[in-house]
Design a protein around this motif. Sequence first.
Motif, PDB file in Angstrom:
ATOM      1  N   VAL A 130       0.847  -1.205   0.000  1.00 37.00           N
ATOM      2  CA  VAL A 130       0.000   0.000   0.000  1.00 37.00           C
ATOM      3  C   VAL A 130       0.875   1.245   0.000  1.00 37.00           C
ATOM      4  CG1 VAL A 130      -1.585   1.386   1.397  1.00 37.00           C
ATOM      5  CG2 VAL A 130      -2.027  -1.056   1.079  1.00 37.00           C
ATOM      6  N   GLU A 131       1.862   1.266   0.904  1.00 36.74           N
ATOM      7  CA  GLU A 131       2.717   2.448   1.007  1.00 36.74           C
ATOM      8  C   GLU A 131       3.578   2.621  -0.242  1.00 36.74           C
ATOM      9  OE1 GLU A 131       2.567   4.748   3.104  1.00 36.74           O
ATOM     10  OE2 GLU A 131       1.425   3.915   4.773  1.00 36.74           O
ATOM     11  N   GLU A 132       4.131   1.520  -0.744  1.00 34.77           N
ATOM     12  CA  GLU A 132       4.980   1.611  -1.932  1.00 34.77           C
ATOM     13  C   GLU A 132       4.201   2.128  -3.142  1.00 34.77           C
ATOM     14  OE1 GLU A 132       7.408  -1.266  -5.063  1.00 34.77           O
ATOM     15  OE2 GLU A 132       6.475  -2.153  -3.286  1.00 34.77           O
ATOM     16  N   ILE A 133       3.045   1.542  -3.403  1.00 37.38           N
ATOM     17  CA  ILE A 133       2.258   1.923  -4.581  1.00 37.38           C
ATOM     18  C   ILE A 133       1.787   3.371  -4.481  1.00 37.38           C
ATOM     19  CG2 ILE A 133       0.070   1.507  -5.776  1.00 37.38           C
ATOM     20  CD1 ILE A 133       0.492  -1.493  -5.163  1.00 37.38           C
ATOM     21  N   ALA A 149       1.283   7.464   3.068  1.00 36.98           N
ATOM     22  CA  ALA A 149       1.572   7.975   1.723  1.00 36.98           C
ATOM     23  C   ALA A 149       2.525   9.181   1.736  1.00 36.98           C
ATOM     24  CB  ALA A 149       0.286   8.338   0.995  1.00 36.98           C
ATOM     25  N   ARG A 150       3.266   9.338   2.819  1.00 38.85           N
ATOM     26  CA  ARG A 150       4.255  10.411   2.871  1.00 38.85           C
ATOM     27  C   ARG A 150       5.607   9.835   3.289  1.00 38.85           C
ATOM     28  NH1 ARG A 150       0.968  14.822   6.379  1.00 38.85           N
ATOM     29  NH2 ARG A 150      -0.156  12.959   7.074  1.00 38.85           N
ATOM     30  N   VAL A 151       6.676  10.570   3.006  1.00 34.20           N
ATOM     31  CA  VAL A 151       8.031  10.110   3.320  1.00 34.20           C
ATOM     32  C   VAL A 151       8.528  10.851   4.557  1.00 34.20           C
ATOM     33  CG1 VAL A 151      10.332   9.679   2.406  1.00 34.20           C
ATOM     34  CG2 VAL A 151       8.387   9.865   0.841  1.00 34.20           C
ATOM     35  N   TRP A 152       9.119  10.086   5.487  1.00 35.29           N
ATOM     36  CA  TRP A 152       9.563  10.650   6.758  1.00 35.29           C
ATOM     37  C   TRP A 152      11.002  10.216   7.048  1.00 35.29           C
ATOM     38  CZ3 TRP A 152       5.654  13.715   8.242  1.00 35.29           C
ATOM     39  CH2 TRP A 152       4.358  13.360   7.882  1.00 35.29           C
ATOM     40  N   ILE A 153      11.695  11.054   7.811  1.00 29.19           N
ATOM     41  CA  ILE A 153      13.006  10.676   8.316  1.00 29.19           C
ATOM     42  C   ILE A 153      12.922  10.625   9.842  1.00 29.19           C
ATOM     43  CG2 ILE A 153      13.837  13.093   8.288  1.00 29.19           C
ATOM     44  CD1 ILE A 153      16.637  11.908   7.636  1.00 29.19           C
ATOM     45  N   VAL A 154      13.427   9.560  10.419  1.00 30.69           N
ATOM     46  CA  VAL A 154      13.334   9.353  11.864  1.00 30.69           C
ATOM     47  C   VAL A 154      14.334  10.267  12.565  1.00 30.69           C
ATOM     48  CG1 VAL A 154      13.609   7.689  13.754  1.00 30.69           C
ATOM     49  CG2 VAL A 154      12.569   6.971  11.576  1.00 30.69           C
ATOM     50  N   LYS A 155      13.840  11.062  13.517  1.00 30.02           N
ATOM     51  CA  LYS A 155      14.681  12.011  14.242  1.00 30.02           C
ATOM     52  C   LYS A 155      14.907  11.628  15.700  1.00 30.02           C
ATOM     53  CE  LYS A 155      15.941  14.854  11.100  1.00 30.02           C
ATOM     54  NZ  LYS A 155      17.383  14.875  10.751  1.00 30.02           N
ATOM     55  N   GLU A 172      10.375  13.769  10.750  1.00 34.74           N
ATOM     56  CA  GLU A 172      10.219  14.988   9.973  1.00 34.74           C
ATOM     57  C   GLU A 172      10.022  14.603   8.517  1.00 34.74           C
ATOM     58  OE1 GLU A 172      13.517  17.565  10.601  1.00 34.74           O
ATOM     59  OE2 GLU A 172      13.086  17.869  12.754  1.00 34.74           O
ATOM     60  N   MET A 173       9.474  15.527   7.739  1.00 32.39           N
ATOM     61  CA  MET A 173       9.232  15.236   6.325  1.00 32.39           C
ATOM     62  C   MET A 173      10.544  15.197   5.547  1.00 32.39           C
ATOM     63  SD  MET A 173       5.873  17.442   5.313  1.00 32.39           S
ATOM     64  CE  MET A 173       4.276  17.120   6.063  1.00 32.39           C
TER      65      MET A 173
END
Length: 691
Positions: free
Chosen positions: A262-265, A505-511, A523-524
């Motif tokens: 789901v997330e990849e597509i 459906a969004r990209v995040w970086i772990v802080k 964060e985005m």
Amino acid sequence: MQAFDSLSRDIQQYIYDKGWPSLTSIQNAAIKQVANTDHNLILSAPTASGKTEAAFIPALNSVEDWETGLKVLYISPLKALINDQFQRISELSAYLDIPITPWHGEVSQAQKKKVVNQPKGILLITPESIEGMLVNRPGEAQHLFKGVEWIIIDELHSFLGTERGIHLQSLLQRISQFMQAPRFIAMSATLNKKDFGYAKAFFGSQRDTDILVDRDKNDLLVTIDYTSGEAGPFVARESLAAIYQYSKTETMLIFPNSRNRVEEITHKLDKMAKKENAPIRYFAHHSSVDKLLREEVEFFAKNNEEQLFTITCTSTLELGIDIGSVDSVVQYGSPPSTSSLSQRLGRSGRRTHQSILHIVEDDSWEMLQTYAALDLLERGELDAIEMIETPYNALAHQVMAILFQKVSMPMTQLLQLNKTFPVWSAISDADLALLIDYMVEKDFIEIMDEEAIVGLEGERLLRSRDFYALFFTTSDFSVHYQHERIGSLPFTPDIQIESKILLAARVWIVKDIDVKAKRIMVEMTKEGRPPKFISDEGFVSNEVRENMEKLLRTGDYQALNNDKITRDFDFLKSELYYDDGNYWYEDNQTNIGIVTFRGTKFNIALLLLIKSIATEGEKYQLHDKHSLITGPDIKRMVERLAGGDVSLDNVVAYLEKNEKAIEELTAHQKFMQLVPASLKIKWILNNFFSI
């Protein structure tokens, strides 16, 4: 008399003001059946057939006195469905001047107190909220439910053959003791005729139950985009391109079989649209996305009239949550059953009465399974529901719930539960006594002067917020961006500071990661990869697998007139050889496996039989995606089984020596810690070997 003429003037006015050209066939039949009999009803009909009104209108029409308590109890598997039905039925209830009250965690205490203090009208509730009321406020529950004349159950098919369904059966029988023989109406998707008996027995009622079947269905348009030989860890480019092209002209739901997909597509489609400046919205919808974000997606889809959108989702959108009308459904990856495919298809074509299914696939085995399910669906052959036998897990939970509710109970009564409540009638006296003795031994129950009360371990159970539900809730880490909760993730080694993930459906970086609080701060960012979720794939049905074998054996797949599919299915056939009544597969290293073409439960049972006679150190594995069992000298092992060289006694002996195997096979049974090992083994035998 016509069905419409038998309705009250207020309901007739409601129908007239809504501009209905006529009642639907299921509505006509339900109104007549309620008026002419005192039977319970099950309404089996496809999506968008007017089932909701077919249930509520005759029930509301039959109530003569709305002033003497709550009259209609509606039970839903989902809070979102409660909210939908509240919106849908509120206008009708206003015409009748009767109150309608939703009951779940987001409803104010003031609303709940009002209906408890002055029970009236219609109450919309989930099974777990009923359990919470019975356990914590049994007096209020009795006062609230005692005047109920109708119990309406939505999405009955989602309860049949599940632990949650057994829980609901027990709840219905417990609250019915407060009532004067209420009538039941259940709404269900289309059922297999083999399951009619199970469905009729669900209510545990003394009344007869009639099943009304609406056989109308939408026209079906099917397209196939098959990319040969592209199966891999990620969705093939050609598959994504095909889905993207459909999304440019249609509102769609995409059903892959996992949250990872789901997330990849969703992410990749969104990137493709942004590259072309295409005004299309893409959403991810699954159980790990925060519920507020899921509700925002549902609200947008339901109220959107102009903008193109695509929702990629798991089975979270299989049930009848109202998201309005979508043009089409994409199936990527194979559905586990014909019933599941039918549910998904029912989400499209509400306005046009034409369901559109886009099959997009890049794996030949998955393509075969999807085609097998579709072939059965087009022939009207749904899978039979596999019912749960001897449900010790649910029984143990209900023993504790009843003790919480009643504070204490004579042991003589506790040992008669299998005679007091029809739902437990298949449990023998000896098994019930064994279960209760074990719960006493483990201090879940305490005995004082021949009275059973809750023990210390039982008190710990009640303090858990999860006690009221028989399904598991995840203990994943919650993911937060600033003050917004995004969802939750399993805490795997991939989740580290500065790692990038996809969620909602969004990209995040772990802080930051707070292990103690089970909290991930993000964060985005721009690029990421899907997190690793625990497998979402369900058990594949016998019917689908057997049809896969038939299609390969007969070559009926050639009717698709697709050269790529014909070539790849021919290759699948060539990789198998048939000998002594079984299909065998041999890889390049001359390892041989048996391909059963049977459902997941059968395969687990066969693997257990093989392991029970294997010598120590021999490893046998089930690769259920391909219905394949491998291991040393597998042909000889199967010959031993065919020759009667094994019995269930061997399986019992194997399980008694392998506690880990018992744990794995009962892992989805939430309260099995209350059940002794001997009954766990019996449950395994009854549920995996009954086939």
